[in-house]
Each structure stands twice: as C-alpha cells, then as structure tokens.
Design a protein around this motif. Structure first.
Motif, PDB file in Angstrom:
ATOM      1  N   LYS A 183      41.771  55.381  52.845  1.00 31.89           N
ATOM      2  CA  LYS A 183      40.941  54.180  52.901  1.00 31.89           C
ATOM      3  C   LYS A 183      39.462  54.538  52.917  1.00 31.89           C
ATOM      4  CE  LYS A 183      42.488  52.108  56.580  1.00 31.89           C
ATOM      5  NZ  LYS A 183      42.823  51.129  57.618  1.00 31.89           N
TER       6      LYS A 183
ATOM      7  N   THR B  76      41.472  43.119  45.069  1.00 29.08           N
ATOM      8  CA  THR B  76      40.872  42.149  45.965  1.00 29.08           C
ATOM      9  C   THR B  76      41.008  42.634  47.395  1.00 29.08           C
ATOM     10  OG1 THR B  76      41.451  40.371  44.451  1.00 29.08           O
ATOM     11  CG2 THR B  76      40.924  39.740  46.719  1.00 29.08           C
ATOM     12  N   GLY B  77      39.884  42.666  48.108  1.00 29.84           N
ATOM     13  CA  GLY B  77      39.890  43.094  49.495  1.00 29.84           C
ATOM     14  C   GLY B  77      40.046  41.926  50.445  1.00 29.84           C
ATOM     15  N   ILE B  78      40.234  42.230  51.695  1.00 28.96           N
ATOM     16  CA  ILE B  78      40.294  41.200  52.726  1.00 28.96           C
ATOM     17  C   ILE B  78      38.917  40.547  52.807  1.00 28.96           C
ATOM     18  CG2 ILE B  78      40.611  40.793  55.201  1.00 28.96           C
ATOM     19  CD1 ILE B  78      42.451  43.307  55.177  1.00 28.96           C
ATOM     20  N   PRO B  79      38.850  39.223  52.816  1.00 28.14           N
ATOM     21  CA  PRO B  79      37.546  38.556  52.839  1.00 28.14           C
ATOM     22  C   PRO B  79      36.714  38.940  54.068  1.00 28.14           C
ATOM     23  CG  PRO B  79      39.297  36.997  52.320  1.00 28.14           C
ATOM     24  CD  PRO B  79      39.964  38.273  52.734  1.00 28.14           C
ATOM     25  N   ILE B  80      35.409  39.053  53.848  1.00 33.14           N
ATOM     26  CA  ILE B  80      34.442  39.279  54.911  1.00 33.14           C
ATOM     27  C   ILE B  80      33.455  38.116  54.847  1.00 33.14           C
ATOM     28  CG2 ILE B  80      32.599  40.769  55.783  1.00 33.14           C
ATOM     29  CD1 ILE B  80      34.000  43.139  54.488  1.00 33.14           C
TER      30      ILE B  80
ATOM     31  N   ASP C 246      30.993  38.543  49.005  1.00 32.29           N
ATOM     32  CA  ASP C 246      32.036  38.646  47.987  1.00 32.29           C
ATOM     33  C   ASP C 246      32.182  40.134  47.718  1.00 32.29           C
ATOM     34  OD1 ASP C 246      32.594  35.955  47.625  1.00 32.29           O
ATOM     35  OD2 ASP C 246      31.075  35.719  46.053  1.00 32.29           O
TER      36      ASP C 246
ATOM     37  N   GLU D 260      37.378  46.065  45.352  1.00 30.89           N
ATOM     38  CA  GLU D 260      37.519  47.511  45.413  1.00 30.89           C
ATOM     39  C   GLU D 260      38.140  48.001  44.112  1.00 30.89           C
ATOM     40  OE1 GLU D 260      40.101  48.047  48.758  1.00 30.89           O
ATOM     41  OE2 GLU D 260      38.684  47.141  50.148  1.00 30.89           O
TER      42      GLU D 260
ATOM     43  N   GLU E  30      33.987  50.437  46.704  1.00 31.46           N
ATOM     44  CA  GLU E  30      33.838  49.013  46.932  1.00 31.46           C
ATOM     45  C   GLU E  30      32.516  48.542  46.339  1.00 31.46           C
ATOM     46  OE1 GLU E  30      33.337  45.919  50.686  1.00 31.46           O
ATOM     47  OE2 GLU E  30      34.396  47.813  50.999  1.00 31.46           O
TER      48      GLU E  30
END
Length: 120
Positions: free
Chosen positions: A68, A94-98, A102, A105, A115
């Motif tokens: 990771k 698509t990554g986990i939303p922060i 936007d 990765e 990323e």
C-alpha cells in the motif's frame, strides 16, 4: 523537530531506468535532477517536484504490487490525468473517498502504487 518532507523514494528493478524515465519524465512530466556524484553509481535517478524530490532507486527482489506504500501527487484537472493514463493502458483504481478531495490510484509499470489527488 521535524520540519517537513525532503524527499520520498520509490524503487524500480535494476536496469529499468530508461523505462522509468519514459514513464515518470515523459508521461507524467516530472523533471529529472542531477544526483550527487557520490550516488550516481548506484543506479536510479532523482526527480524534482517543487521543493521536494522523488528518488527513484534501483532494487531487485521486491514485489511492489503487494504494498500500500505510495506517493500521492497533488494535481490539477484530475479527470484529464485519468484519461491520459488510460490512453497509455493504465487502469484507474477508485480509492476510498476522502472529504474535500477527488482522487484515484494506479500502478506504475513496475507495480508501485501511485495516487493522483485534487482538492475540491
């Protein structure tokens, strides 16, 4: 006291500098900077990125696709970056939303996780 980040390092397989330059310097547009003479015989190269640098080191025996660990590049026009990478056959992940960002990765040609992130 820690003042900030001076550089980060990623690795590529030994002897893959030309392919890594094609990806990082030409596709991503990062500027190569000269390594100190004392380190030039170790392989790899350095990239200038604002006041920091990304050191691309040569290392064998590493499965980069299983980690990771990554560098997150702050960008403008995230969607254009996604299209540019996809045109080169690189899949967006698509990554986990922060909140407030936007992002997506991808893996570089050597398996390094990368990323792209843009403030919204």
């Amino acid at each position: 006291m820690i003042l900030g980040i001076h550089h980060v390092q990623i690795t590529i397989p030994t002897g893959e500098e030309a392919r890594a330059r094609a990806f990082y310097c030409y596709l991503l547009g990062l500027e190569e900077m000269e390594k100190p003479a004392s380190l030039q015989g170790r392989g790899g190269f350095w990239l200038k990125l604002g006041d920091q640098s990304v050191h691309v080191g040569a290392e064998d025996g590493v499965d980069r696709s299983r980690t990771k660990a990554h560098v997150a590049y702050a960008v403008t026009n995230l969607e254009a970056w996604g299209r540019r990478l996809e045109a080169e056959g690189i899949d967006r992940i698509t990554g986990i939303p922060i909140p407030g960002f936007d992002r997506f990765e991808f893996r570089d040609p050597f398996g390094n996780r990368v990323e792209m992130i843009q403030a919204i």
